[in-house]
Structure formats: C-alpha cells, structure tokens
Design a protein around this motif. Structure first.
Motif, PDB file in Angstrom:
ATOM      1  N   VAL A  30      91.322  54.779 110.404  1.00 26.57           N
ATOM      2  CA  VAL A  30      90.149  55.015 111.271  1.00 26.57           C
ATOM      3  C   VAL A  30      89.003  53.938 110.813  1.00 26.57           C
ATOM      4  N   GLN A  31      88.468  53.136 111.653  1.00 27.48           N
ATOM      5  CA  GLN A  31      87.482  52.391 111.279  1.00 27.48           C
ATOM      6  C   GLN A  31      86.345  52.330 112.298  1.00 27.48           C
ATOM      7  N   PRO A  32      84.956  51.885 111.985  1.00 24.58           N
ATOM      8  CA  PRO A  32      84.003  51.672 112.863  1.00 24.58           C
ATOM      9  C   PRO A  32      84.497  50.732 114.004  1.00 24.58           C
ATOM     10  N   GLY A  33      84.444  51.275 115.199  1.00 24.28           N
ATOM     11  CA  GLY A  33      84.910  50.262 116.429  1.00 24.28           C
ATOM     12  C   GLY A  33      86.227  50.779 116.902  1.00 24.28           C
ATOM     13  N   SER A  34      86.922  51.793 116.097  1.00 24.31           N
ATOM     14  CA  SER A  34      88.061  52.371 116.626  1.00 24.31           C
ATOM     15  C   SER A  34      87.916  53.159 117.853  1.00 24.31           C
ATOM     16  N   ARG A  35      88.953  53.228 118.788  1.00 28.95           N
ATOM     17  CA  ARG A  35      88.811  54.201 119.777  1.00 28.95           C
ATOM     18  C   ARG A  35      89.812  55.186 119.310  1.00 28.95           C
ATOM     19  N   VAL A  36      89.383  56.489 119.498  1.00 25.90           N
ATOM     20  CA  VAL A  36      89.988  57.687 119.088  1.00 25.90           C
ATOM     21  C   VAL A  36      90.030  58.701 120.013  1.00 25.90           C
ATOM     22  N   VAL A  46      88.117  60.090 125.079  1.00 32.44           N
ATOM     23  CA  VAL A  46      88.354  59.223 124.343  1.00 32.44           C
ATOM     24  C   VAL A  46      87.096  58.589 123.839  1.00 32.44           C
ATOM     25  N   GLY A  47      86.688  58.359 122.510  1.00 34.09           N
ATOM     26  CA  GLY A  47      85.270  57.918 121.896  1.00 34.09           C
ATOM     27  C   GLY A  47      85.540  56.973 121.021  1.00 34.09           C
ATOM     28  N   VAL A  48      84.347  56.285 120.693  1.00 35.65           N
ATOM     29  CA  VAL A  48      84.456  55.383 119.652  1.00 35.65           C
ATOM     30  C   VAL A  48      84.036  55.652 118.226  1.00 35.65           C
ATOM     31  N   VAL A  49      84.630  55.416 117.211  1.00 35.02           N
ATOM     32  CA  VAL A  49      84.005  55.694 116.078  1.00 35.02           C
ATOM     33  C   VAL A  49      82.599  54.767 115.447  1.00 35.02           C
ATOM     34  N   VAL A  50      81.612  55.295 115.283  1.00 38.95           N
ATOM     35  CA  VAL A  50      80.567  54.557 115.072  1.00 38.95           C
ATOM     36  C   VAL A  50      80.264  54.257 113.686  1.00 38.95           C
ATOM     37  N   GLU A  51      80.766  55.328 112.699  1.00 41.13           N
ATOM     38  CA  GLU A  51      80.435  55.196 111.293  1.00 41.13           C
ATOM     39  C   GLU A  51      81.411  56.115 110.548  1.00 41.13           C
ATOM     40  N   LEU A  52      81.868  55.733 109.572  1.00 44.51           N
ATOM     41  CA  LEU A  52      82.546  56.872 108.620  1.00 44.51           C
ATOM     42  C   LEU A  52      81.452  57.626 107.596  1.00 44.51           C
ATOM     43  N   THR A  53      81.647  58.690 107.397  1.00 42.68           N
ATOM     44  CA  THR A  53      80.591  59.586 106.621  1.00 42.68           C
ATOM     45  C   THR A  53      81.360  60.273 105.540  1.00 42.68           C
ATOM     46  N   GLU A  54      80.482  60.553 104.279  1.00 39.93           N
ATOM     47  CA  GLU A  54      81.108  61.272 103.342  1.00 39.93           C
ATOM     48  C   GLU A  54      81.057  62.921 103.784  1.00 39.93           C
ATOM     49  N   SER A  55      80.072  63.124 104.600  1.00 40.84           N
ATOM     50  CA  SER A  55      80.060  64.549 104.701  1.00 40.84           C
ATOM     51  C   SER A  55      79.663  64.900 106.256  1.00 40.84           C
ATOM     52  N   ALA A  56      79.854  66.161 106.521  1.00 49.18           N
ATOM     53  CA  ALA A  56      79.573  66.553 107.958  1.00 49.18           C
ATOM     54  C   ALA A  56      78.299  67.403 107.956  1.00 49.18           C
TER      55      ALA A  56
END
Ligand SMILES: [Zn+2]
Ligand SMILES: [Zn+2]
Length: 818
Positions: A30-36, A46-56
């Motif tokens: 999973v990377q920024p820009g991936s469709r998930v 279907v959405g697009v990953v904007v960023e990866l984060t450490e916490s929710a």
C-alpha cells in the motif's frame, strides 16, 4: 519501516479522508496513490490512499483494507500533490477530486510483469562479486540474477515462487532496478488503416508530374483534410483501393493502423492540416518556445494568433521539441473532434510508427478510457491529447502542456469538482517545471491581463497563413432598417441582399442565431404574464414542429396554452425568434434555395450532425442556419457570407462576462468566412451598434476591446482585478433554502468589507432550477488567500450547523453566474 494505517479518500461528498488499517498481508504494497477496496458504511468502495500513518484517531472503530487494486500506485506523487491543490483551491471534497483523476473502475484483465531496468544487471552481478551493492539482501540479489537469466522479464507471482516478498519488490522498484508493468489483456482492439501523403514528410518534389487523380489525393491528404482512414479517402477522392495500394507501393503514400475511435467523424469537414513550413511569425514564436525549453523551468506563454494563423503548426513543433528532449507532452483541446484530429496529426508528424499518442475524452467507453489511461501510466504513450479531464493524465516527466482555445468555457467543469482545466494545467506545469502554452484568437480577459502584466510571455501571430485576408465585417443597424422598411423581420434588407448574391454566385452562406426553437417567450397580452417552466423560473420555448413548449434547462414539456394560464385571456402570443422561426422565414424569402438548420433539435444524434455538415461542405446546401454549433472550428471553403441575426441577445445576458462572450463569438464567427480562396463578408445585425463589444469585433481589434473591457472590470471590481466566488444555497423545499441561506449569512456578514465584499443572499438569477429554490452569495476579494480562507470557514460552519454539503454549492472563479 511499514506503517500500519492509511488515510483513504473516498468518492463521497465529504471533505475528510478516512483511516483504515493495513493488514499484515498487504503491508509494503500500500502506497500513497494506490487504489484500494475498503468497506464503507455497508458497501465496498474504491478509494485512493492519500498517506500512510503511524496511528489512527482514537475512539473510532478502525476497519481494514480489503484489497489493493494496483501494484504500481495509480497516481504518481505529482498528481497527488495536484489533487490537494484542486481540493484546497476549489473547496472540493478530496475524494471527488481523485475520482475525476482516475480511470473508470472496470474489470480489465491484466498481467503484471516484472522487468529488469538498465541499472538492474549491474546490481544482479554484485552477488557473484561477493559484495552486495545497493544495500540489497541476499534474496533480492538472487532474485535479480534470476530475472537476468529470464531475459529480464518475469510474471509477477506469489512470493514463494519468486523468492522475494512484495516489500522487497517495492524496494527494488524504488531503487530503479526493476519496473512492474501492468499489461492489459483484452480482445484485440479494432483498428483501421489511415493513409497519409508521404511527400509531406520528406519535402521532396515528385520526380514526375502527378496524374489528375493522384493530385486529387495529394490535395485531400496534404492541404484539405490531413491523414484519412482508407474508407473515407476512397469515398472522398472517388478512387479504387488498388490505386491506393499502388501509390503505397510507390511510396507516394504511407499508412498505419490506429484504434477506431467511437467519436470518429467521417463527415468532419474539419480543419486545414498544418503545412510543414513555418512562416516568419510562426518561426519566431517557435524560437521563443525553444528559448523557454532551454531555461528548463516553469513558464507560461500565450500564443495569440488570429483565426487561421496556423497555431497548430506551432503546437506540433513544440511537441516535437519536447519529445526530443526526452519529456512528455499534454495537449488539451476544447472539444472531442479536435482530440482525434490533433492525435492523427501527431501520428503523421512524428512518424507513422509513432504509437506513443494517447487520446482521452468522454466519448470513449470505460474500457477504452481505462486502457488509454493505463498506456499513459505505463509510459507507453508520451503524448496525450484530450479534453478537460485529460489535464489529470498520469504522465510523468511532463515538459509541455498546451491549452488550445484557452478562453473556451468547456474547460470549466460545471459539477464537483468545479475546476477550470486551463488553470489546473498551469498549476500542474508549475509543479512539473514545465512550459504551459496557451493558444487563442481571442484570449480570455484573465489570460491577456497576465500577459500584459508580464506574468505570461506573449507570442503573436498577427496574419493568416497563405496571406489570406480576414473577412470584411459590417454592421447592420436594425433601428435604421426598421425605419426604412417598417417591417420586423429577423432578416434585414442587407442580409437578404447578401444571401441573394451568394445564391446568384453559387457560393454558400451561414446564418447564426443563438436561440433554438420557434420563439423563446410566450406572453399574455392582457396581463403580461409569461408561461414559465413548472420546475424552473425560466420562460418556456415554443417548438412549432413538435407542437409544444419545452424548458431548455430541465427538459420539461407543456402543451401550448390556448388561454393565459393566469387570467384566462385568449391573447397569448409568441415572442422572440429562434432558429426554427428563422429557417421558416428563409424558406419563404428564398423559395428556390437549398436550406437546412443545424441545432440541437435537428442534430439530435451525432450522425445527423455529421450528415448535415457533410452535405454543406459537399455543396449540397446553399444556406445553413444554426446556433453557436456553427461558429466553431469548421473550415468551409465556399462560404462567402456569414450573417449574425442578433448580436444583442448574448450582450443582454445578466452576466459580467456578456461583453467578452459577445466579442469572442462575433470574432469566431467572422473567422468562418473566407477560409478558402474566396473573399469573405460578415454581416452583424444589432440594435446597439454603438456597443464596444460589437464595434471592436467589427474592426477585429482585440487590444481595443481588451482595454475597454478591462476598464469596466476595474470599475466594477470583477476579475481579473478580484477573485470571485459564487455560493448557491439550494433545496426543493423553499423554507429550508431560506433558513440555510440566512444561517450562512450570519456567518458571512461579520466578515463583509474586511478584505472581502459579500453580496447577498439574493435570489439567484435562476431563482428556481430543476425544482430547487436557489439563493446566491457573490464574494469578491482583491486577495485570493482571504477569499479561500473565508470559504473554508464557511464550509466548516455549514458542517457544524448540519447544513447538508449538497445544499451549498461553491463555485470558485465561476464562468457562469446563472
Ligand atoms: Zn394573462
Ligand atoms: Zn425547467
């Protein structure tokens, strides 16, 4: 380090992103820009990953991503950056922006292939040398070695089979040692053979003079139409297939296969193909463009060229230069027909084998669009030609973005996200360090203002190619005409005489009227009431042939009233001529002439439209009556007269751009006359010949018009001197619409005159549209940032007050205030 959560933008009208957990099995892919694919409420979306984060965020139930749709992220980083800009500038929900950027979600069968890059073999070799270069693990190096043995390509399979996991592949990819490509497997595309004149590419004189039919083919392919599909060529030139085959063998012609486009227009009388030689003006424009490329940094140039001055030649050369520099190019045009035409010119210019051209427009099927999009994303296509949304084509390493006819309203999207393709293109060029080249015969006020202020560089093409002169333009003063004839006819005595002359000389006339239908207003003479649409606050239009009233905004239909619906009087009358009326009138005045009408009623299907234009171009008609559809693009060689029935109707629109639009329309129409070797004449009928928009259009004096209009804009504090936003509050329930606009007003009013001028709430010019009641705020600010901040605050306020997001429509830099 892999991060366990990600923020996903979903195509819902909400301005937030949503946090999901990345399950262990998907980490690293999973990377920024991936469709998930994710669960949202009770659906999968279907959405697009904007960023990866450490916490929710705490205290929310975090759900997991179900699937990753792309191995290579669908959107490259620059496009994610652009999406954020669009969302911020136009106050659009980020998920909706991504939706506009992505190809349709279709089930394309694809095969993922791992390919060793040029740098790959060396890294693979590091294993045998004993020392691991590039910080590779033993498994990774072994994998590269294996890939090298398999001639550099392998299918992407499960980790166990490859010997490395997804995270390793990602790492190798990031280091530029491998690439992962997605190859679409579909049924073979339907293609057609396209024929071009080869002489145009090699510039050599034919050894012997051409036979008559050969010359006809040359003229068609080289100076009238450009490359043509073989079926069209056979029909137009009236020659046999074997003759074409012979000429191909003799290398007089060349040919290539290209995909059949659903928007292909066999009757497209289109545009004169660009000549391969530049005149002095074109040469100097190109020199300035080259100089920009040499600088290698962002810049904007405006190519201001009169109609018929050969802007396309300059565009194609600029694309050529861009490709030669190893960069990619994006060409945005205002309409679909132009995408095909320019696409074909690119193929013919850059060599018949040049497959690196992708064409993107809305008439393509989902599968076609997804496939073209994928070709661009994979780097197979290096030139993209398309309409508005192609501004988001996933090209990388962009060197040039061309926006042809930059003043056209079709670049503005009138639904969320309400972006302007031209302005987004400029921002994209800035992010990419590319050149934005805007072209126009009548630049928009904003663009020309920037050019005058030195923000954009101005390039001029002041004369037509082949030294053709511009058509002569004359005003017909309808007040005088009435005094002389005491008749109210949409056709003045002068226009009548002009058409008569065309008929006598065997040339053709175009007559433009910008309303369709028979009459556009139905009034009661007794009480003055007009018959309005039940859903919209707009007058119904009378259509005589269909024998009914129609609303041109929502499509509703009414019977023609026998008595006034309000006072029951019998004195209902029809007022204001439309195209249907004009056609009837012309038939009466010129009984022997071959007359046809082109508007959305007669050209309901594309085929009808094509046939009518084809008939006109082929000389089967003498007079063509129609709406603005006539004003665009087409190159009719035998048109010597263009009549504009009423220049006033567009001038009286309640919109600050009315004068600009009228000037543009009249200039464009004037450009339709005298395209061939015959001299053209344009007659403009008006009740207000004194208006500067008409006066300057007659003189075809753009800069005079610009000066006067600029003065008006400055006085009235309109763009380009202020940033403008139109905010509409709407609902089918009147009380709700009123309540919400009052609430919004409470938020706005303390800010009035503090850097922003707030007008409203007022009833919108279209007070009711498609059953919704509408109230309008108009916000003006000399400072863009102040305006954006205030609008952002308003959005947050609406959310806090539970005003539905769909009830508040924000249009930043509106082109239409209705
Ligand atoms: Zn009445
Ligand atoms: Zn309506």
């Amino acid at each position: 380090m892999t991060l366990p959560f990600c923020n996903v933008a979903l195509p819902v009208p909400l301005r937030t992103t949503f946090t999901y957990a990345v399950p262990e099995s998907l980490q690293g892919t999973v990377q920024p820009g991936s469709r998930v694919l994710v669960p949202f409420r009770k659906k999968a979306m279907v959405g697009v990953v904007v960023e990866l984060t450490e916490s929710a965020p705490p205290e929310t139930k975090i759900r997991e991503i179900s699937r990753v749709l792309d191995f290579v992220p669908a959107l490259p980083p620059k496009l994610i950056e652009l999406a954020h800009w669009v969302a911020g500038y136009y106050l659009a929900p980020i998920g909706e922006v991504f939706r506009a950027m992505l190809p349709p979600v279709t089930e394309l069968k694809s095969q993922r292939q791992i390919v060793l890059t040029e740098a790959g073999p060396e890294a693979a070799g590091s294993l045998s040398g004993g020392e691991l270069s590039h910080g590779l693990t033993v498994e990774e190096a072994a994998f590269l070695e294996k890939l090298k043995e398999k001639k550099g390509t392998m299918l992407l399979g499960p980790a166990a089979k490859l010997g490395v996991d997804a995270a390793s592949l990602q790492r190798l990819q990031r280091r530029g040692l491998i690439e992962v490509r997605e190859n679409i497997q579909t049924k073979k595309r339907k293609t057609q053979r396209v024929i071009a004149w080869k002489g145009s590419l090699v510039h050599s004189e034919p050894a012997k003079p051409l036979a008559v039919r050969e010359e006809k083919i040359r003229t068609l392919l080289e100076t009238q139409r450009g490359p043509l599909p073989v079926a069209q060529l056979l029909k137009l030139a009236n020659v046999t297939r074997s003759m074409i085959d012979r000429m191909l063998r003799d290398e007089m012609l060349e040919s290539w296969e290209e995909p059949i486009d659903p928007a292909e227009d066999p009757f497209d009388v289109g545009y004169s193909p660009p000549a391969h030689e530049l005149n002095a003006e074109q040469e100097s424009a190109l020199k300035a463009i080259r100089a920009r490329f040499e600088l290698g940094e962002f810049g904007v140039q405006l190519l201001h060229g009169v109609t018929g001055s050969g802007k396309t030649e300059v565009y194609l050369r600029a694309v050529q230069e861009t490709l030669a520099r190893g960069k990619t190019a994006l060409v945005l045009v205002p309409e679909i027909a132009l995408t095909l035409w320019i696409g074909r010119q690119c193929r013919s210019w850059f060599g018949a084998k040049f497959e690196g051209v992708a064409v993107l427009h809305s008439a393509l099927s989902d599968v076609e669009r997804a496939r073209e999009w994928r070709r661009v994303r994979n780097g197979e296509a290096r030139v993209v030609v398309g309409t508005r949304s192609a501004v988001f084509a996933p090209l990388e390493n962009v060197g040039l973005i061309i926006i042809d006819e930059e003043q056209e309203n079709s670049f503005k999207q009138e639904e969320t996200p309400r972006y302007h393709g031209r302005d987004v293109a400029i921002v994209r060029a800035k992010m990419e360090g590319a050149l934005a080249l805007l072209g126009s015969a009548t630049p928009s006020m904003e663009t020309y203002h920037h050019a005058r202020e030195g923000k954009y560089e101005l390039l001029m093409l002041a004369s037509r190619v082949a030294e053709r002169s511009l058509a002569s333009v004359e005003i017909v003063n309808l007040r005088e005409d009435f005094q002389q004839t005491h008749k109210t006819s949409p056709i003045s005595a002068t226009l009548h005489a002009g058409i008569q002359e065309c008929l006598a000389n065997g040339t053709q006339a175009l007559v433009l009227i910008n309303r369709r239908g028979y009459s556009w207003s139905v009034l009661c003479r007794s009480c003055g009431a007009s018959v309005q649409c039940v859903n919209c606050s707009i007058s119904m239009t009378h259509h005589k042939q269909r024998n009914r009233l129609e609303c041109h905004y929502c499509g509703s239909i009414q019977q023609i009233p026998k008595v006034c619906p309000k006072c029951q009087s019998k004195y209902v009358y029809f007022f204001g001529e439309g195209s249907e009326h004009l056609e009837e009138r012309l038939r009466k005045e010129f009984p022997g002439a071959r007359i046809a009408r082109l508007d959305r009623d007669t050209a309901r299907t594309k085929r009808q439209y094509q046939e009518m234009l084809g008939a006109f171009a082929g000389g089967a008609l003498d007079v063509l009556v129609g709406t603005q559809m006539l004003a665009k693009g087409h190159d009719f060689q035998r048109v010597t007269l263009v009549g504009v029935v009423s220049a006033d109707s567009s001038l009286s629109m309640p919109d600050f751009r009315a004068a600009e639009r009228t000037f543009q329309l009249l200039t464009q129409v004037a450009g339709r006359a005298g395209r061939g070797d015959l001299k053209g004449r344009v007659l403009i009928q008006t009740f207000y010949p004194e208006h500067y928009a008409i006066q300057d259009a007659v003189k075809q004096d753009y800069s005079a018009f610009f000066e006067r209009e600029l003065h008006f804009r400055r006085m009235m504090a309109y763009p380009p001197f202020t940033a403008l936003a139109n905010v509409i509050v709407r609902d089918t329930n009147l009380e709700k619409a009123i309540r919400w606009s009052r609430q919004l007003s409470e938020y706005f009013s303390p800010h009035d005159d503090k850097g922003v001028r707030i007008l409203g709430p007022a009833t919108a010019p279209l007070a009711r549209l498609k059953k919704e009641h509408r109230f309008q705020f108009l916000l003006k600010s000399p400072k863009r940032s102040v305006l954006t901040k205030l609008l952002g605050g308003a959005m947050a306020y609406c959310e806090a007050k539970d005003i539905p997001e769909t009830a508040v429509l924000v249009d930043v830099d509106p082109v239409n205030l209705l």
